[in-house]
Design an enzyme around this catalytic site. Structure first.
Site, PDB file in Angstrom:
ATOM      1  N   GLU A 164     -10.151  42.325  39.002  1.00 29.98           N
ATOM      2  CA  GLU A 164      -8.776  42.857  39.060  1.00 29.98           C
ATOM      3  C   GLU A 164      -7.727  41.744  39.098  1.00 29.98           C
ATOM      4  O   GLU A 164      -6.586  41.945  38.694  1.00 29.98           O
ATOM      5  CB  GLU A 164      -8.601  43.784  40.269  1.00 29.98           C
ATOM      6  CG  GLU A 164      -8.750  43.062  41.604  1.00 29.98           C
ATOM      7  CD  GLU A 164      -8.473  43.939  42.820  1.00 29.98           C
ATOM      8  OE1 GLU A 164      -8.027  45.083  42.680  1.00 29.98           O
ATOM      9  OE2 GLU A 164      -8.709  43.442  43.936  1.00 29.98           O
ATOM     10  N   HIS A 216     -11.864  51.724  45.174  1.00 28.16           N
ATOM     11  CA  HIS A 216     -12.208  51.647  46.602  1.00 28.16           C
ATOM     12  C   HIS A 216     -13.626  52.073  46.936  1.00 28.16           C
ATOM     13  O   HIS A 216     -14.072  51.864  48.068  1.00 28.16           O
ATOM     14  CB  HIS A 216     -11.204  52.461  47.419  1.00 28.16           C
ATOM     15  CG  HIS A 216      -9.873  51.787  47.505  1.00 28.16           C
ATOM     16  ND1 HIS A 216      -8.952  51.836  46.486  1.00 28.16           N
ATOM     17  CD2 HIS A 216      -9.337  50.995  48.465  1.00 28.16           C
ATOM     18  CE1 HIS A 216      -7.887  51.127  46.819  1.00 28.16           C
ATOM     19  NE2 HIS A 216      -8.088  50.603  48.009  1.00 28.16           N
ATOM     20  N   ASP A 270     -14.109  40.571  49.426  1.00 28.28           N
ATOM     21  CA  ASP A 270     -13.701  39.614  48.376  1.00 28.28           C
ATOM     22  C   ASP A 270     -14.448  38.279  48.440  1.00 28.28           C
ATOM     23  O   ASP A 270     -14.435  37.529  47.466  1.00 28.28           O
ATOM     24  CB  ASP A 270     -12.192  39.342  48.464  1.00 28.28           C
ATOM     25  CG  ASP A 270     -11.367  40.612  48.313  1.00 28.28           C
ATOM     26  OD1 ASP A 270     -11.877  41.571  47.711  1.00 28.28           O
ATOM     27  OD2 ASP A 270     -10.223  40.637  48.798  1.00 28.28           O
ATOM     28  N   GLN A 297     -16.002  50.574  46.156  1.00 28.39           N
ATOM     29  CA  GLN A 297     -16.663  49.285  46.455  1.00 28.39           C
ATOM     30  C   GLN A 297     -16.540  48.898  47.933  1.00 28.39           C
ATOM     31  O   GLN A 297     -17.220  48.003  48.405  1.00 28.39           O
ATOM     32  CB  GLN A 297     -16.048  48.172  45.603  1.00 28.39           C
ATOM     33  CG  GLN A 297     -16.331  48.329  44.134  1.00 28.39           C
ATOM     34  CD  GLN A 297     -15.384  47.506  43.276  1.00 28.39           C
ATOM     35  OE1 GLN A 297     -15.736  46.419  42.850  1.00 28.39           O
ATOM     36  NE2 GLN A 297     -14.185  48.005  43.044  1.00 28.39           N
ATOM     37  N   ALA A 308     -24.247  42.032  32.059  1.00 25.59           N
ATOM     38  CA  ALA A 308     -23.055  42.261  31.225  1.00 25.59           C
ATOM     39  C   ALA A 308     -22.949  41.195  30.128  1.00 25.59           C
ATOM     40  O   ALA A 308     -23.465  40.087  30.275  1.00 25.59           O
ATOM     41  CB  ALA A 308     -21.805  42.234  32.102  1.00 25.59           C
ATOM     42  N   GLU A 309     -22.268  41.556  29.045  1.00 28.72           N
ATOM     43  CA  GLU A 309     -22.079  40.612  27.936  1.00 28.72           C
ATOM     44  C   GLU A 309     -20.989  39.595  28.275  1.00 28.72           C
ATOM     45  O   GLU A 309     -21.052  38.445  27.853  1.00 28.72           O
ATOM     46  CB  GLU A 309     -21.665  41.361  26.659  1.00 28.72           C
ATOM     47  CG  GLU A 309     -22.827  41.869  25.827  1.00 28.72           C
ATOM     48  CD  GLU A 309     -23.713  42.857  26.569  1.00 28.72           C
ATOM     49  OE1 GLU A 309     -23.174  43.698  27.297  1.00 28.72           O
ATOM     50  OE2 GLU A 309     -24.949  42.770  26.422  1.00 28.72           O
ATOM     51  N   ALA A 369     -21.798  43.628  67.919  1.00 29.15           N
ATOM     52  CA  ALA A 369     -22.309  42.351  68.436  1.00 29.15           C
ATOM     53  C   ALA A 369     -21.311  41.712  69.411  1.00 29.15           C
ATOM     54  O   ALA A 369     -21.715  41.200  70.461  1.00 29.15           O
ATOM     55  CB  ALA A 369     -22.600  41.405  67.269  1.00 29.15           C
TER      56      ALA A 369
END
Ligand code: F6P
Length: 319
Positions: free
Chosen positions: A222, A249, A127, A251, A186-187, A22
């Site tokens: 983390e 990684h 993040d 992710q 998730a719990e 872009a």
């Protein structure tokens, strides 16, 4: 303004290529020449630049990573490094710079701006920890990538009646963890923004077991601690045998989601328009659906926090 440069810096994020495309295409459309600097500030210090054309950014919008490659530059954190970078930019005959990255990258961009070199930031980090934009480029893809993994882990957790402790990225922020935990059912989720209460986690696991839940998932950001360390602290798992998984990684890779490809396109375009409109020392962002700009220092000085009401929702949904 005749010639602009663009670089990607810090951790790569899916959707960065859409932003590069872009910047290049809107820049050319608006009569500018566009140069791509490779390997972030490291490449800048070495004068590693290539011309970008409409065709050189063709076929990249759906690719993960960054075609310009990236780096975390230690040299650019020092004043001499910034001065050298400033000199390289002048030698390249560029009039302004677009920096696609996160907090560390924007601090570097701000140093150039303070020396009189016009810079505009585009938030690219999985993040989602930049203030001044509701989402950063790459966050949505990372959440979806992590969620796919969590769903697979649930399959094996339920088959073996196990507890899985899953560590996700996010550096010092819990955005990815909270979103993944909520979407993945998730719990428990442990976030850097919330003090750790191991006792409560144990109580929750015991309660889940008593209620007849055969498996359990804990998502740990983390920034809290590693999954390994957490496993060592959860002495009472309620009887579940446990396993740990670090998503790591994975992710950061993969094709951007439609959301990130569109966000990258909008923010890359907005960065060029901001420069043409005489703005610099700002980051392009999206707030409540609208493209905006905010001063670069605000992106790290105003700490962005996840919506903790979602944590209450997760607690209510996971009992
Ligand atoms: O900032 C993105 C990020 O993936 C963080 O979530 C993580 O803590 C860090 O980068 C990992 O950095 P590196 O790739 O240098 O190990």
């Amino acid at each position: 303004m005749k010639r602009i440069a663009v670089l990607t810096s810090g951790g790569d994020a899916p959707g960065m290529n859409a932003a590069i495309r872009a910047v290049t295409r809107v820049g050319i459309y608006r009569g500018l020449e566009v140069v791509g600097i490779r390997r972030g500030y490291e490449g800048l210090l070495e004068g590693d630049a290539i011309p970008l054309t409409q065709s050189s950014v063709g076929g990249i919008i759906h690719h993960g990573g960054t075609i310009l490659r990236t780096a975390r530059s230690e040299r650019f954190k020092r004043s001499e490094g910034v001065t050298e970078g400033f000199t390289r930019l002048k030698e390249m005959d560029v009039d302004a710079l677009v920096v696609i990255g996160g907090e560390g990258s924007f601090k570097g961009a701000w140093e150039l701006e303070k020396r009189g070199f016009p810079t505009v930031g585009v938030p690219g980090t999985i993040d989602n920890d930049c203030a001044g934009t509701d989402e950063t480029i790459g966050y949505d893809t990372a959440v979806n990538t992590a969620l796919e993994a969590v769903k697979k882990l649930r399959d094996t957790a339920s088959s073996h009646d196990r507890l899985f402790i899953i560590e996700v990225m996010g550096r010092n922020s819990g955005f990815i963890a909270l979103q993944v935990a909520l979407a993945g059912g998730a719990e428990c989720v442990l976030l850097p923004e919330v003090p750790l209460d191991v006792e409560k986690v144990c109580q929750k696991l015991n309660y889940a077991k008593r209620r007849g839940k055969t498996h359990s998932l804990i998502i740990v950001a983390e920034g809290v601690m590693s999954a390994q360390e957490l496993a060592g602290k959860i002495l009472d798992t309620g009887g579940y045998e446990s396993r740990i998984t670090v998503l790591g990684h994975i992710q950061r890779g993969g094709s951007p989601t439609a959301f990130d490809a569109v966000l990258g396109s909008r923010l890359g375009a907005h960065a060029v328009e901001a420069l043409l409109g005489g703005k610099s020392g700002v980051m392009a962002g999206v707030t409540c659906g609208q493209v905006t700009t905010c001063p670069l220092p605000e992106t790290w000085e105003n700490k962005k926090r996840p919506d903790l009401s979602l944590l209450e929702l997760l607690n209510a949904l996971s009992i």
